[in-house]
Design a protein around this motif. Structure first.
Motif, short mmCIF file in Angstrom:
data_model
loop_
_atom_site.label_atom_id
_atom_site.label_comp_id
_atom_site.label_asym_id
_atom_site.label_seq_id
_atom_site.Cartn_x
_atom_site.Cartn_y
_atom_site.Cartn_z
N THR A 135 0.88 -1.16 0.00
CA THR A 135 0.00 0.00 0.00
C THR A 135 0.92 1.21 0.00
O THR A 135 1.67 1.44 0.95
CB THR A 135 -0.96 0.00 1.20
N ALA A 194 2.34 -4.80 2.22
CA ALA A 194 1.01 -5.21 2.69
C ALA A 194 0.57 -6.46 1.92
O ALA A 194 -0.33 -6.39 1.12
CB ALA A 194 0.02 -4.06 2.52
N MET A 211 -3.61 -5.93 2.35
CA MET A 211 -4.60 -4.86 2.25
C MET A 211 -5.47 -4.99 1.00
O MET A 211 -6.18 -4.05 0.62
CB MET A 211 -3.88 -3.50 2.22
#
Length: 742
Positions: A463, A468, A539
């Protein structure tokens, strides 16, 4: 606060090619010399030694000054070879040189300095010319913990193309005087330890001077801090030739008595070849020598990648040549003063090796290869790169302008590759459960980097610029691979570095994250491993091949194949995956053969009952069938209590309090293999009641009337009396407290 002068046991390093000459302490190379600061001339200090002025010894009058004495470093006499130094406290000491045309150096540059870094607890500076925290045009510091030097070049502005850096490949040594520096010739930057190159690379950033001051001991934002001593600084506005570098470093080495003759090494390899069959085991035997010191270690390399390191004789290792290809073996010796020499190469060509078949398919999340599933559009630009696993995680560019090209005639072993331009080429794999890595992950790939002029990528899930939960790239200049895991935040993340890759060479590279253990791999060898807790939160962002979400890292070069598993693989399956890729692409693959050493604790006996306080003798036997024993350590409750490097292996430990300590023996062989014995448990009884009510849970007991190591009241060690060996030590003289009697 009282400052204590350090007691320095050794100094180094001016590397010389032959016998140590008796040179006059005269700097003969002065053409282009823009700044010359030396602590034995031009220093104005007050009665407490606080420096107000340090005058330039060139005609340029680039004098360094500090108008506020609370920020002034101190002049310390007789610190190195009876010469003075300027001592910086690592807190707020620095000197400033006003901007001048002679120090606005945006082209070639050479600088050498004689310094002692007290520690590497944070970023340690020597000199810099920056705009806030950006090079304008130069920033130099050592990295925390490792002591690796880094040089930034730039124009004082943030953003892609405005700055770049190159790390050295060798760390500095703390608490030792060294001659070190760097040189810039065109876009090529080279780090030096005395006259010996210790790493380099290209910096193609925009270079400009922001007309800021030169800061000695920090930089413009005062974030980096010198902690230690500076004896002399030289800055030239040109690149020196080899003879001139030798003359400059010879002058500094002779003046401060920090000289070293480099070690020597030869390498033999058997069988002779030159053509061998895949699966042949080759014995590499190095013969190192050091004329003015000792051999610290010998590193064995195959095609520039490390395969083993021997820290004691015999300096020999056996490696199996697992795949077809050309193997170039070298040995690199390092002496006790960090001087290095590399042997002449031994070359072997390997044929055969069997078919390339991937049979590790469980938990395979993504499988892209340039010889299958590639559709192209105009000019062989990639339109899609179809996933060959059952998960349909196909990769595609945003549009044709960001598409890599399919190249069919220039790949390894005649195979096609996808070529990325290093500017904006990348492919995107849309998020899916099969490529959401909230747990273990393993990846291997065959790739070639054109250069390391900036951060080079392979694939990542991030991210912005945060993992992530996966980020992987190569560092500028050095080509050191960095593998990140994280949860998309700036705090819950961790990285591990490995030995550098080579530009222009197809290599088999990989990484894994299994539980808390992160590892890297290079051409069949483990390339670094460490364990610590880390967040692993995906994410649900896309997986990017050739860059990452923020577009900062960029692949420039070729990718032949990528395998990603949503699991940790067993050592056997890791070997199978690497062998498949090595056979397919004719990447030289080696396996190191080394039997682990054996050891046994012979005293005290398991179950022994003793009365405290007790001085306990420790003895052990240790053997290594295919090498030698490098060291034997005795551990009490996991903490090293004693170390021995020669047989008979023995030590002693004092137990002041009752308890049930466990004693183990840890033996390390000459190639780094380690064996730990089963624990022996003692029962320690007290013959009298203790004043302390809860000895069973006592973890640390320090008392100023017992076991304090001091000299003239300055405390260097304070031994734990709990029996847990949690001793307190302070290795830096200036940070040691005082023992006050009565």
């Amino acid at each position: 606060m009282k400052k204590h002068s350090p007691s320095l046991g050794c100094c180094f390093l001016a590397l010389l090619g032959g016998a140590l000459p008796l040179k006059a302490q005269t700097l003969t190379v002065q053409e282009g010399l823009q700044l010359w600061l030396k602590a034995d001339a031009g220093v104005t200090a007050d009665g407490d030694g606080v420096v107000a002025d340090w005058n330039d010894q060139t005609a340029n009058a680039n004098h360094a000054a500090q108008f506020d004495p609370t920020f002034g470093p101190k002049l310390e006499a007789n610190a190195v070879n009876n010469k003075p130094v300027i001592r910086f406290d690592g807190v707020d000491d620095y000197l400033e040189i006003p901007d001048s045309d002679s120090l606005s150096i945006t082209e070639d540059l050479t600088t050498f300095f004689v310094v002692r870094f007290a520690d590497f607890a944070t970023y340690r500076a020597v000199w810099a010319k920056t705009q806030n925290n950006f090079p304008a045009p130069v920033d130099y510091y050592t990295l925390p913990d490792s002591g690796i030097p880094r040089v930034f070049r730039g124009n004082g502005v943030d953003g892609p193309g405005n700055n770049g850096f190159v790390d050295a490949l060798q760390a500095m040594r703390a608490n030792t005087f060294i001659t070190t520096g760097f040189e810039i010739s065109g876009t090529e930057l080279t780090h030096y330890l005395a006259a010996q190159p210790i790493g380099g690379g290209n910096i193609t950033a925009n270079i400009a001077d922001a007309d800021t001051s030169v800061i000695i001991g920090s930089r413009a934002d005062l974030f980096t801090k010198m902690k230690g001593d500076i004896a002399e600084i030289l800055i030239y506005n040109r690149a020196l030739n080899e003879t001139e570098r030798g003359s400059v470093t010879g002058y500094l080495g002779e003046k401060y008595n920090i000289q070293n003759i480099p070690p020597t090494v030869t390498l033999a390899a058997g069988p002779a070849g030159p053509v061998l069959a895949a699966g042949t085991t080759v014995t590499l035997t190095a013969t190192p020598a050091d004329p003015d010191g000792t051999v610290a270690r010998v590193q064995f390399l195959a095609n520039g990648a490390p395969v083993a390191t021997a820290t004691a004789a015999p300096y020999s290792v056996k490696v199996t040549l697992d795949s077809t290809g050309s193997y170039s073996f070298t040995a690199r010796v390092t002496d006790d003063k960090d001087g290095t020499t590399t042997s002449t190469a031994q070359v072997r060509t390997v044929s055969g090796g069997g078919d390339a078949v991937l049979d590790v398919l469980d938990n395979l999340s993504l499988w892209v290869k340039a010889d299958a599933g590639v559709t192209v559009s105009t000019g062989d630009l990639v339109a899609t790169w179809a996933d060959q696993s059952p998960n349909h995680n196909d990769a595609a560019p945003f549009d044709e302008t960001t598409a890599p090209a399919l190249v069919t005639a220039d790949g390894p072993n005649g195979k096609p590759v996808l070529r990325f331009d290093g500017v904006d080429d990348q492919l995107t794999v849309q998020d899916a459960d099969s490529v959401s890595f909230d747990g273990d992950v393993t990846s291997f790939f065959v790739a070639r980097m054109d250069d390391f002029s900036t951060h080079r990528a392979v694939w990542a899930k991030t991210t912005s610029n945060l993992p992530a939960s996966v980020d992987y790239y190569l560092l500028p200049g050095s080509g050191v691979p960095r593998f990140f895991r994280g949860a998309g935040t700036g705090t819950d993340l961790r990285s591990i570095d490995g030995a550098p890759l080579q530009a222009g060479v197809f290599e088999l590279v990989g990484f894994s994250s299994v539980g808390d253990t992160m590892s890297q791999y290079l051409n069949g060898q483990l390339n670094g491993s460490s364990s610590a807790a880390v967040g692993k939160v995906d994410m649900d962002n896309p997986l990017i091949i050739g860059s990452r979400e923020d577009g900062f890292t960029r692949m420039k070069g070729d990718i032949a194949e990528i395998l990603i598993y949503k699991a940790g693989l067993s050592p056997e399956n890791i070997g199978k995956v690497q062998l498949y890729l090595a056979r397919k692409y004719a990447v030289p693959l080696t396996s190191t053969l080394n039997n682990a050493p054996t050891a046994a604790l012979t005293a005290p006996a398991n179950g022994a009952i003793l009365t405290v306080p007790a001085d306990v003798a420790l003895t052990a036997t240790a053997e290594d069938a295919d090498g030698s024993v490098a060291k034997v350590e005795f551990l009490v409750n996991g903490t090293v209590a004693a170390t021995d490097i020669t047989a008979p292996y023995q030590g002693s430990v004092n137990f002041p309090l009752p308890g049930s300590p466990q004693i183990t023996v840890r033996v390390t062989d000459n190639l780094g293999a380690v064996t730990v014995t089963a624990p022996a448990t003692l029962t320690l009884n007290s013959q009298a009641a203790s004043d302390l009510p809860d000895l069973a849970n006592l973890k640390l007991w320090l008392k100023a009337d017992t076991a304090v190591t001091q000299a003239a009241g300055v405390v260097s060690a304070w031994d734990d009396q709990s029996g847990n060996l949690n001793h307190a030590v302070q290795g830096v003289d200036t940070q040691r407290p005082l023992l006050v009697a009565n």
